[in-house]
Design an enzyme around this catalytic site. Structure first.
Site, mmCIF file in Angstrom:
data_model
loop_
_atom_site.group_PDB
_atom_site.id
_atom_site.type_symbol
_atom_site.label_atom_id
_atom_site.label_comp_id
_atom_site.label_asym_id
_atom_site.label_seq_id
_atom_site.Cartn_x
_atom_site.Cartn_y
_atom_site.Cartn_z
ATOM 1 N N HIS A 17 25.013 49.313 12.742
ATOM 2 C CA HIS A 17 24.704 50.550 13.233
ATOM 3 C C HIS A 17 25.288 51.028 14.648
ATOM 4 O O HIS A 17 25.083 52.208 14.981
ATOM 5 C CB HIS A 17 23.176 50.559 12.846
ATOM 6 C CG HIS A 17 22.473 49.847 14.052
ATOM 7 N ND1 HIS A 17 21.930 48.646 13.926
ATOM 8 C CD2 HIS A 17 21.902 50.319 15.534
ATOM 9 C CE1 HIS A 17 21.203 48.432 15.066
ATOM 10 N NE2 HIS A 17 21.305 49.319 15.858
ATOM 11 N N ASP A 48 23.569 44.140 8.504
ATOM 12 C CA ASP A 48 23.441 44.948 9.733
ATOM 13 C C ASP A 48 24.459 44.267 10.750
ATOM 14 O O ASP A 48 24.105 44.296 11.926
ATOM 15 C CB ASP A 48 22.244 45.419 10.288
ATOM 16 C CG ASP A 48 22.212 46.630 11.478
ATOM 17 O OD1 ASP A 48 23.144 47.276 11.347
ATOM 18 O OD2 ASP A 48 21.397 46.551 12.423
ATOM 19 N N GLY A 82 19.945 50.220 23.518
ATOM 20 C CA GLY A 82 21.243 49.857 24.207
ATOM 21 C C GLY A 82 20.960 48.283 24.071
ATOM 22 O O GLY A 82 22.243 47.896 24.346
ATOM 23 N N ASN A 83 20.182 47.566 23.618
ATOM 24 C CA ASN A 83 20.223 46.010 23.418
ATOM 25 C C ASN A 83 20.764 45.724 21.870
ATOM 26 O O ASN A 83 21.076 44.745 21.608
ATOM 27 C CB ASN A 83 19.026 45.321 23.490
ATOM 28 C CG ASN A 83 18.496 45.064 24.953
ATOM 29 O OD1 ASN A 83 17.534 45.687 25.428
ATOM 30 N ND2 ASN A 83 18.963 44.068 25.496
ATOM 31 N N SER A 84 20.867 46.699 20.986
ATOM 32 C CA SER A 84 21.490 46.528 19.825
ATOM 33 C C SER A 84 22.767 45.508 19.944
ATOM 34 O O SER A 84 23.675 45.925 20.408
ATOM 35 C CB SER A 84 21.695 47.499 18.951
ATOM 36 O OG SER A 84 20.641 48.071 18.224
ATOM 37 N N GLY A 101 22.952 41.270 -11.496
ATOM 38 C CA GLY A 101 22.383 42.227 -12.170
ATOM 39 C C GLY A 101 21.226 42.212 -12.413
ATOM 40 O O GLY A 101 20.880 42.583 -13.567
#
Length: 381
Positions: free
Chosen positions: A125, A155, A227-229, A285
């Site tokens: 992200h 992510d 901002g730590n992401s 599936g």
């Protein structure tokens, strides 16, 4: 002579009496009459510790010193900001920082250099749909970066810079981490510059948070903010344990509930992206849900845990193998399934195109089926 002495004694007595009266009633008058003392303008005498003195108590400056050079700032911009879908729980936040109101397409995050060849791990992200990415190194240099590949389901993303001979962070062993272990979170919160915060591991194996599709988070109370992401969660030796990814917050600031993706997951994603440009996972599936004691009692099941198949994709691998809704998947390739999380992870590790044996319980009778594994469809970024 005697008369002069008497006058002198009376004068002294009267003067002393006046002094006592003034000292009691108006002492400020006496201060005006007293000459001011000279103030010494020289250096004040102080005591200073020796420069070789070690810090008192426990210090993690060596661990921080080893890890900090490998943590970078990531600046990404988009020509058209992507609309973020509403979260199932608005209190669970991914924490990259937005730019100024005049440039809402700018984002700020962090990353970790994990290879001397310039590969950097960060969050998907942070760089998702970015047109331009720049990386700020700890030594002050700012260099351009390119996306190597992304994995929205965890992510995670891998970007690369052209610089070489870079400081690389050693990968740790999150499988050995235990609740109560001291950890450090390193990143660039709110764009103030590289920052280190300290806390402990609050929990391991956190899932069902509905942040990512594949979840196995390390939870920590180390302060983590916007901002730590993509920043680093490291142990007390300065080794990488996880990539900081999300926080639980009612205000958007840190309240001591942060989540990091274990480096074991990040390393697997890194290897797949570097080798193939994307992550390939197995798929059969099916839709499933955890077996709870209440569900087991309701359906008269002998098992109190596992994954019950709630739906089967028509024409999918499970359908072709004869699996039906209501079946219980209890084993994949000889490994026991205790939950839907186990099931997802075990199936995802299978090689598409290969055959694997799965154990199924139907009406309390156990049987095995051979399933030809398909390739998991890639979700939209």
């Amino acid at each position: 002579m005697r008369r002069l002495w008497l006058v002198f004694a009376q004068t002294i007595t009267i003067a002393f009496g006046l002094y006592l009266v003034l000292a009691t009633v108006r002492p400020d008058w006496l201060q005006r009459l007293t000459p001011a003392r000279r103030i010494d303008t020289g250096p004040a005498p102080v005591l200073q510790a020796a420069s070789t003195m070690k810090p008192a108590g426990a210090s993690f400056r060596d661990a921080a010193g080893r890890a900090m050079p490998s943590v970078v700032n990531i600046f990404s911009s988009k020509s058209r900001p992507k609309q973020q879908s509403a979260s199932k729980d608005e209190q669970l936040r991914r924490f990259f920082g937005d730019g100024s109101p005049e440039r809402q397409s700018a984002s700020l995050g962090s990353g970790v250099i994990v290879s001397p060849d310039g590969y950097i791990l960060t969050n998907n992200h942070v760089v998702d749909d970015a047109d331009d990415i720049e990386v700020g190194l700890a030594d002050g240099r700012t260099v351009p970066a390119k996306i190597v590949g992304t994995d929205p389901e965890t992510d995670l993303a891998v970007i690369r810079i052209a610089e070489r001979k870079l400081p690389v962070m050693l990968l740790g062993h999150p499988e050995h981490a235990r609740v109560g272990d001291v950890v450090l979170a390193i990143g660039n919160p709110f764009g103030v510059g590289q920052t280190v915060t300290m806390g402990i591991i609050s929990a391991v194996g956190r899932n069902n948070l509905h942040i990512n599709h594949f979840e196995n988070f390390i939870q920590t109370d180390a302060a983590i903010n916007f901002g730590n992401s993509g920043g680093a969660l490291v142990d007390t030796s300065g080794n990488l344990l996880g990539i900081n990814s999300a926080i639980y917050s009612q205000t958007g600031g840190s309240v001591g509930i942060g989540f990091a993706i274990p480096v074991t997951t990040a390393k697997a994603v890194l290897d797949e992206i570097v080798a193939h440009g994307q992550v390939t996972r197995g798929w059969i599936g099916i839709e499933s849900q955890d077996i709870t004691p209440e569900l087991a009692n309701s359906f008269g099941l002998d098992r109190k845990s596992g994954a019950i198949i709630a739906g089967v994709v028509r024409g999918g691998p499970a359908d072709k193998a004869g699996m039906l809704p209501g079946d219980i998947l209890s084993g994949v390739d000889g490994k026991q399934v205790t939950s839907t999380t186990d099931m997802l992870n075990l199936i995802a590790q299978l090689t598409p195109g290969g055959k694997t044996r799965m154990t199924v319980i139907r009406k309390n009778r156990e049987s095995t089926v051979d399933v030809t594994v398909g390739k998991r469809p890639r979700i939209a970024d």
